[in-house]
Design a protein around this motif. Structure first.
Motif, short mmCIF file in Angstrom:
data_model
loop_
_atom_site.label_atom_id
_atom_site.label_comp_id
_atom_site.label_asym_id
_atom_site.label_seq_id
_atom_site.Cartn_x
_atom_site.Cartn_y
_atom_site.Cartn_z
N THR A 499 -17.32 16.08 11.17
CA THR A 499 -16.77 15.39 10.01
C THR A 499 -15.30 15.09 10.26
OG1 THR A 499 -18.27 16.53 8.50
CG2 THR A 499 -16.30 15.54 7.55
N VAL A 500 -14.97 13.80 10.21
CA VAL A 500 -13.58 13.37 10.38
C VAL A 500 -12.93 13.35 9.01
CG1 VAL A 500 -12.07 11.48 11.08
CG2 VAL A 500 -14.09 12.04 12.45
N ALA A 501 -11.79 14.05 8.90
CA ALA A 501 -11.10 14.14 7.61
C ALA A 501 -9.60 13.94 7.83
CB ALA A 501 -11.38 15.49 6.95
N ASN A 502 -9.23 12.73 8.09
CA ASN A 502 -7.82 12.40 8.27
C ASN A 502 -7.21 11.92 6.95
OD1 ASN A 502 -7.20 12.77 11.13
ND2 ASN A 502 -8.77 11.19 11.46
N VAL A 503 -5.97 12.29 6.72
CA VAL A 503 -5.23 11.76 5.58
C VAL A 503 -4.47 10.54 6.09
CG1 VAL A 503 -3.49 12.22 3.85
CG2 VAL A 503 -5.01 14.06 4.59
N SER A 504 -4.95 9.39 5.73
CA SER A 504 -4.34 8.15 6.21
C SER A 504 -4.11 7.22 5.04
CB SER A 504 -5.26 7.47 7.24
OG SER A 504 -4.69 6.28 7.70
N THR A 505 -2.95 6.61 4.97
CA THR A 505 -2.57 5.82 3.80
C THR A 505 -2.20 4.42 4.19
OG1 THR A 505 -1.71 7.82 2.75
CG2 THR A 505 -1.00 5.71 1.83
N THR A 506 -2.73 3.45 3.46
CA THR A 506 -2.26 2.07 3.56
C THR A 506 -1.20 1.86 2.50
OG1 THR A 506 -4.39 1.30 4.38
CG2 THR A 506 -2.90 -0.35 3.46
N GLY A 507 -0.07 1.33 2.90
CA GLY A 507 1.03 1.17 1.97
C GLY A 507 0.71 0.23 0.82
N THR A 508 1.34 0.48 -0.31
CA THR A 508 1.26 -0.42 -1.47
C THR A 508 2.66 -0.91 -1.80
OG1 THR A 508 1.44 1.46 -2.98
CG2 THR A 508 -0.79 0.72 -2.38
N TYR A 509 2.71 -2.07 -2.44
CA TYR A 509 4.00 -2.68 -2.72
C TYR A 509 4.76 -1.89 -3.78
CZ TYR A 509 7.59 -6.12 -3.77
OH TYR A 509 8.79 -6.76 -3.96
N ASP A 510 6.02 -1.55 -3.47
CA ASP A 510 6.89 -0.83 -4.40
C ASP A 510 7.89 -1.84 -4.95
OD1 ASP A 510 9.21 0.69 -5.38
OD2 ASP A 510 8.19 2.45 -4.53
N SER A 511 7.81 -2.10 -6.26
CA SER A 511 8.65 -3.14 -6.86
C SER A 511 10.12 -2.75 -6.89
CB SER A 511 8.16 -3.46 -8.27
OG SER A 511 8.20 -2.30 -9.09
N THR A 512 10.40 -1.44 -6.82
CA THR A 512 11.80 -1.01 -6.80
C THR A 512 12.44 -1.27 -5.44
OG1 THR A 512 11.37 0.71 -8.43
CG2 THR A 512 13.36 0.96 -7.07
N TYR A 513 11.71 -0.90 -4.39
CA TYR A 513 12.27 -1.05 -3.04
C TYR A 513 11.84 -2.35 -2.36
CZ TYR A 513 13.67 3.72 -3.81
OH TYR A 513 14.25 4.84 -4.34
N LYS A 514 10.96 -3.10 -3.01
CA LYS A 514 10.57 -4.46 -2.62
C LYS A 514 9.96 -4.54 -1.22
CE LYS A 514 14.00 -6.55 -5.68
NZ LYS A 514 12.98 -6.71 -6.74
#
Length: 677
Positions: A499-514
């Motif tokens: 079982t592969v269990a990696n914590v991997s995140t695709t970025g989301t747009y942050d309106s503060t830091y643009k």
């Protein structure tokens, strides 16, 4: 409006000269290593020095007359021990093309040593006397000059007839004269069609022509130039490999071509024409071995391997092959800009290698003169060339693969056991897949499979593969190991589920830091497709995607023609979450212009991305390896700081970056924020 130019690489070589049969002394161009230009130009007297046209990337273009080419050859030979270290071109456009970046190397094959029975069978048939006879015959032609209508063409016809006799009765073999439009001497090519992979081509070559540089240009077509070592020895070496392969009934799995090139001494003209023809036809040439000078031992080493203008992966394979099957001593050398026909194939993006007889400062002193005879080779026999015939035969059997009828058959498969990871294990990041294997004759390789697809190959014990589990989606996957022996027998372990269990995140747009942000600590932060394009070109979403929107994108040009940043990813090398002191890999996918040598990618990081004015630190600045979409990576160590970011700046202009936000009408920047524990 800017002007850019597409500049494919062309390379050439040894000992160029002029032809007395030309009706006039025509204007020609050469490309040559820039470090030699001063010496070359100052060696000419009377105001007739070659004219410097342009210099770039360590290569210069000179304009001169055809009759001066032989003089340049003599200078390069005497001053730099090069033969001849330049390329001759008929047009300025062709010469200037040599200043551009090299074509990308095509995908390489898997290099394995698992055909020992065929190698040993070929070895048993190689004969010094046969090699010596071929050298004597080729050297008996007074001159094999490319525009010599007697020796130059007669030697090619003799070689064709000899190879045809070797292949008698083989309907899978053809032998031909490859004619050229610019001179009289043809090249000679023998083709053995592969039984399993006929569209994959292995080339073994040497050059047929000879030259005497110690005479006037008008005398060269008829001057005595036996060329016993340069390069009757190389042609005799590959000819002996071909003879034994035919005598043994060898059937290669891949198509193999034996080539004797015309016109090498005048700038690799023959091999250039052939390599370019293969490239134009889309031929899948998986490897090239060049044999140029094999019968003179000038140093204590048995041989040397040329490392410049050759392919490093194939060189490693060739070195391993030499160590395994011959035990010959070897060392590495460089031979400068364009030192033999392998460079023609390298220029077209094909992997090529050159094993040589000596170091450059102690090679055969008699080449290119009337004294290049068999008597002046080591001991007057072909024993040194026989070493290279063994190397050529091993290369043929291990890259061409295939079989010889009647060899003893090993039908016993190897045994193999998967030792890690355990069945049902949970894995993340980089995970070791390990196995043990044995065989009654010998294990040639162990392949590691994930979901039934080979991910890694190990050719010697211990058998262990570092699998980056982040390359697959989280969830259940299978792993297995497959062992091979030299006779083609295989055994595959029962697949284990992990079982592969990696914590991997695709970025989301942050309106503060643009820009895109991965707000949770993880092992990966990825922009996905959200950076595609540049400004209004594409268009790019949420442009400019830089911290607080402070560095705007330029808007000139056309999407997927001009420069742009397409994607950005940062991940830990060991697969664990981001933390200070961890080494991370930054991967930037960019779109490079058709002339990528004019582009630059700058990679930066900042330890405090939330600051009003972040401080950017340069990681690296590189030129894309080719046009179009390219992925470029670099590593650095994470500093302390909870909120960090990387910036990729894709720009037009190769100067050293002066800031992380350089203005320019084709420039693009994108920032990716991520959280560090």
């Amino acid at each position: 409006m800017r002007l850019k130019r597409v500049v494919p690489v062309v390379v050439s070589l040894c000992c160029a000269t002029a032809s007395a049969e030309e009706p006039r002394d025509k204007e020609v161009y050469i490309s040559i290593g820039s470090e030699t230009v001063g010496t070359v130009r100052s060696s000419f007297r009377g105001g007739n020095a070659p004219t410097l046209v342009r210099e770039a990337n360590g290569v210069s273009v000179l304009k001169l007359t055809e009759s001066q080419l032989g003089d340049v050859s003599a200078i390069m030979h005497d001053k730099y021990h090069r033969c001849a270290g330049f390329m001759a071109h008929d047009t300025q456009e062709a010469a200037l093309a040599a200043l551009g970046p090299a074509q990308p190397v095509q995908s390489l094959v898997s290099y394995t040593l698992d055909n020992a029975p065929v190698v040993n069978s070929l070895f048993s048939g190689l004969q010094e006397a046969s090699l010596r006879s071929t050298i004597i015959q080729l050297a008996s032609y007074t001159n094999r000059y490319y525009n010599n209508s007697t020796g130059g063409t007669q030697s090619a016809s003799w070689l064709r007839d000899t190879w045809t006799s070797y292949a008698s009765g083989r309907d899978d073999v053809s032998v031909q004269l490859y004619t050229h439009s610019g001179w009289t001497q043809p090249s000679v090519i023998a083709t053995v069609t592969g039984t399993v992979y006929p569209d994959e081509v292995v080339v073994i070559g040497g050059h047929l022509d000879s030259i005497n540089i110690n005479v006037s240009s008008s005398s060269r077509p008829t001057a005595t130039a036996p060329g016993a070592d340069d390069d009757a020895s190389g042609v005799a070496t590959l000819s002996e490999v071909f003879r034994v392969a035919m005598a043994k009934g060898y059937k290669p799995a891949r198509t193999v071509k034996f080539m004797a090139y015309a016109a090498e001494e005048v700038g690799l003209y023959g091999s250039q024409a052939i390599a370019q023809a293969h490239k134009s036809a889309g031929a899948n040439v998986v490897g090239v071995l060049q044999l140029d000078m094999t019968n003179y031992r000038g140093s204590s080493w048995d041989l040397t391997l040329v490392t410049d203008n050759t392919n490093a992966a194939q060189n490693a394979f060739l070195g391993n092959l030499i160590d395994t099957y011959t035990g010959y001593t070897r060392t590495n050398i460089t031979c400068g800009y364009g030192c033999s026909d392998h460079a023609s194939w390298t220029a077209q993006g094909y992997p090529a290698s050159l094993p040589f007889e000596a170091q450059m400062n102690n090679d055969n002193p008699n080449i290119h003169t009337a004294n290049d005879t068999l008597a002046n080779s080591t001991d007057g026999n072909a024993n040194n060339a026989l070493k290279f015939a063994r190397i050529g035969a091993a290369y043929l059997a291990e890259l061409g693969k295939g079989t010889i009828p009647g060899l003893p058959t090993d039908t016993t498969p190897p045994t193999v056991s998967l030792t890690a990871p355990a069945s049902g294990a949970t894995v993340n990041g980089t995970t070791s897949i390990t196995a043990t294997a044995s065989d009654n004759v010998g294990v040639s390789k162990v392949e590691f499979l994930v979901d039934g697809v080979v991910k890694g190959t190990i050719v010697s014990s211990p058998y262990s593969y570092a699998w980056d589990s982040r390359t697959v989606a989280n969830g259940s996957h299978t792993v297995a190991a497959k062992a091979h022996d030299g006779s083609g027998n295989t055994t595959t372990t029962t697949a284990r589920t992990v079982t592969v269990a990696n914590v991997s995140t695709t970025g989301t747009y942050d309106s503060t830091y643009k820009t895109l942000r991965c707000s949770a600590a993880a092992a990966t932060c990825d922009s996905g497709t959200l950076f595609n394009g540049r400004g209004s070109l594409g268009p790019e979403l949420n442009t400019p995607n830089t911290l607080r929107g402070t560095c705007k994108d330029a808007s000139s040009g056309t999407y997927k023609s001009d420069e742009s940043m397409e994607a950005l990813k940062v991940s830990t090398v060991d697969g664990s979450n981001f933390a200070a002191g961890k080494q991370v890999k930054v991967e930037a996918t960019v779109w490079a212009y058709a002339t990528p040598s004019s582009d630059r990618l700058d990679l930066y990081y900042t330890a405090n991305s939330t600051a009003t004015t972040p401080v950017w630190t340069l990681i690296t600045s590189v030129t894309p390896p080719g046009p179009g979409q390219q992925t470029i990576s670099a590593t650095y160590t994470l500093p302390a700081g909870a909120n960090q970011a990387v910036r990729a700046q894709m720009r037009y202009g190769t100067s050293t970056p002066t800031s992380a936000c350089i203005s320019g009408e084709y420039n693009d920047r994108d920032d990716l924020m991520f959280t560090v524990q």
